[in-house]
Structures are given as C-alpha cells and as structure tokens.
Enzyme design. Structure first.
Site, short mmCIF file in Angstrom:
data_model
loop_
_atom_site.label_atom_id
_atom_site.label_comp_id
_atom_site.label_asym_id
_atom_site.label_seq_id
_atom_site.Cartn_x
_atom_site.Cartn_y
_atom_site.Cartn_z
N GLY A 54 -25.87 -6.68 -27.56
CA GLY A 54 -25.61 -7.97 -26.91
C GLY A 54 -26.88 -8.57 -26.33
CG HIS A 62 -33.22 -12.14 -28.67
ND1 HIS A 62 -33.69 -11.86 -29.93
CD2 HIS A 62 -33.22 -10.95 -28.01
CE1 HIS A 62 -34.00 -10.58 -30.03
NE2 HIS A 62 -33.70 -10.00 -28.87
N GLY A 116 -33.88 -13.37 -32.45
CA GLY A 116 -34.17 -12.21 -33.29
C GLY A 116 -32.88 -11.65 -33.87
CG HIS A 117 -29.95 -9.79 -31.31
ND1 HIS A 117 -30.33 -10.13 -30.03
CD2 HIS A 117 -29.98 -8.43 -31.37
CE1 HIS A 117 -30.56 -9.03 -29.34
NE2 HIS A 117 -30.37 -7.99 -30.11
CD GLN A 143 -29.33 2.66 -27.41
OE1 GLN A 143 -28.36 2.72 -28.18
NE2 GLN A 143 -30.37 1.88 -27.66
CD GLU A 156 -40.20 -5.14 -40.65
OE1 GLU A 156 -41.07 -5.96 -40.29
OE2 GLU A 156 -40.10 -4.72 -41.82
CB SER A 207 -37.39 -7.94 -26.41
OG SER A 207 -36.77 -6.97 -25.61
CB SER A 208 -32.11 -8.10 -24.67
OG SER A 208 -31.57 -8.28 -25.95
#
Ligand code: PAF
Length: 282
Positions: A31, A34, A36-37, A61, A150, A187-188
């Site tokens: 979730g 952004h 990127g997702h 994780q 990536e 990145s989140s």
C-alpha cells in the site's frame, strides 16, 4: 473494482478467470501507493487479462517495531489511485489473521547467500519475512506473472531465487525504477521526508549516475566508491550504509569492471532517519 479480504472470496472470483484460461498477473504491494507501484500495475494490466493487486503491510519483514508502526496505511487513497489505472482490478486486502492463521512467523529460507549481504545484513530476518509473505501470496493467487520494482533490487533477486527453489513456474517481471522529476527514486518512505529534503536527497541518484559514467571511463571502482560516499555524506544528517559495485545476479561486490552489462551499483542511505534505497545498472 472489486476488493476481497479473504482468500476464499478472491479464489471464487479467480476460478472464473482460470476456467477461461486467462493470464493472471499479481502486483504485491504494502500500500501507500505511488507512481512507481502504478507503473507496475499498468504494465500488469497491459500484459494480463486479470490483475490482482495485493495490499498488505507484512509484519514479519519489519525487524524494527517503530518502522512497522510508522508505515503509512491509506487504503481509501490507494483504491482511488488504482481506479485511475483500471476499474477491473481485483484488490486483495487480507488481514494479518488471513495471511498468518497459524500465527506470525517467517520461514527460515536460505537464498543462496543473496540474503546475507546489504539489506539482509542491516535488517536481520527481513528477507525471510519477504519470502514468507510472497510465497503465501503466490500460493493464494497462483499468478502466471508477478511484478516487482527494480528499486528493491536485492528483493527482486531473492524473489527470483524463491521461484526457482519452489519451482513455482511464475514469471517474475522486474520493472524500472520510477523517479520524482528531480531524480529521487519513488518510495512510500519518501513521505516521511519534507518536500525540500526529498529534493536534496536527489543527490543519491546524481551520485549513482556519475559513478556509473566514471566506472565505464576509468574502471577505478574503489576510488569512485570513495568519492561517491563523500559526496552523499555532504548532505546534512546522512549516513551511507553501503554504496557498492556488485554482480547484478549474485550481488557479490566487484573490484574491477569486467562485465558492465552484469554490473549494478546499489546503495542504501540513512537520510534524516529515513532509509533510502537506490541502484543503477551500467
Ligand atoms: O516491496 C514490497 O512492497 C514488499 O516487500 C512486498 C514484496 C509486497 C512483500 O511484502
């Protein structure tokens, strides 16, 4: 767009797609979506008849409870963003109980040494948690193809290894890093930085690009690495965890550039308390 909380309801819907012989794509996420997702989702939509996007903040994780507590959760906003890509997505938002009915715990994987260095060294147990949840998602969704960014280059290598070890027969599609206009990899975690700090952090990408160019011209990798770390350290409140030339498959560090196509520079930087990852191919 249909949202499913349980594996059972998701699979009832997926059995129809499977019967039709449709290709099924999976985009696993935690979730806080952004661009990127969204680029992964858009690619999955182009390449499959049915696409599942999973949204699950996986506790196993996180080796740091504060990091887990601070992880942004914004399901309504995420769903609105996904709708901009396609109304036909199937969104899987399981609870912790649904994913870990037997209780929270990670499997003790060994990923042929891939998990021991870099992020694995600094975040013990992280990749065991990633492997556990990704294996569960693969078994629940049984996709033909799964899409990963990536930016998390080591994670991508480990997931490819997981698929090989378990003979899942799933194609793992690695997708290029999406960047802010000024260069910072999306990145989140960037949300935790003030807007001006995000612009300042773009020095990480600039340094990677310069290091890649210099390596191709001079091949003096240790000097280039030293210069790059100095450059990034010039940012206020910064610590470089690693900045390394590595073999893009084994992720072993390399000292001389023999095979540029199979070389990656990977870095992790603590900038104002936020761990930023980036990498570049040569
Ligand atoms: O990259 C992520 O967002 C996560 O590590 C993943 C692959 C969804 C597993 O929780």
């Amino acid at each position: 767009m249909d949202v499913f909380n349980s594996v059972k309801s998701l699979n009832e819907r997926l059995s129809f797609s499977r019967e039709q012989g449709n290709s099924l794509g999976l985009v696993p996420t935690m979730g806080a979506l952004h661009n990127g997702h969204l680029s992964l989702v858009a690619k999955a939509v182009r390449e499959n008849n049915t696409v599942v996007v999973s949204i699950f903040v996986n506790p196993t994780q996180f080796n740091n409870a504060q990091d887990l507590a601070q992880y942004p959760q914004q399901l309504t906003a995420d769903i609105a963003l996904l709708k901009t890509i396609s109304e036909d997505l199937l969104v899987f938002t399981p609870s912790v109980k649904e994913m870990y009915p037997e209780g929270l715990g990670a499997k003790p994987y060994s990923f042929n040494g891939l998990d021991r260095r870099w992020e694995g060294e600094d975040r013990p147990g992280h990749f065991q948690g990633v492997g556990t949840v990704v294996e569960k998602l693969f078994e629940m969704v049984r996709p033909n193809q799964a899409y990963f960014g990536e930016k998390d280059f080591q994670q991508l290598a480990i997931i490819r290894d997981l698929v090989r070890q378990k003979a899942f027969g799933i194609s793992i599609i690695g997708c290029p890093i999406v960047r802010e206009p000024y260069g910072l990899a999306m990145s989140s975690r960037n949300e935790r930085l003030k807007p001006l700090d995000r612009v300042a952090a773009a020095v990480i990408y600039k340094t990677l690009k310069i290091a890649a160019q210099k390596a191709l011209a001079q091949n003096l990798l240790s000097e280039i690495t030293h210069e790059a770390i100095k450059e990034i350290h010039a940012l206020e409140n910064t610590a470089v965890f690693y900045f390394e030339f590595v073999n893009a498959r084994s992720l072993e560090p390399i000292k001389t550039l023999e095979n540029p196509e199979n070389t990656r520079i990977i870095t992790a930087v603590n900038f104002k308390g936020v761990r930023l990852l980036d990498n570049i191919g040569l």
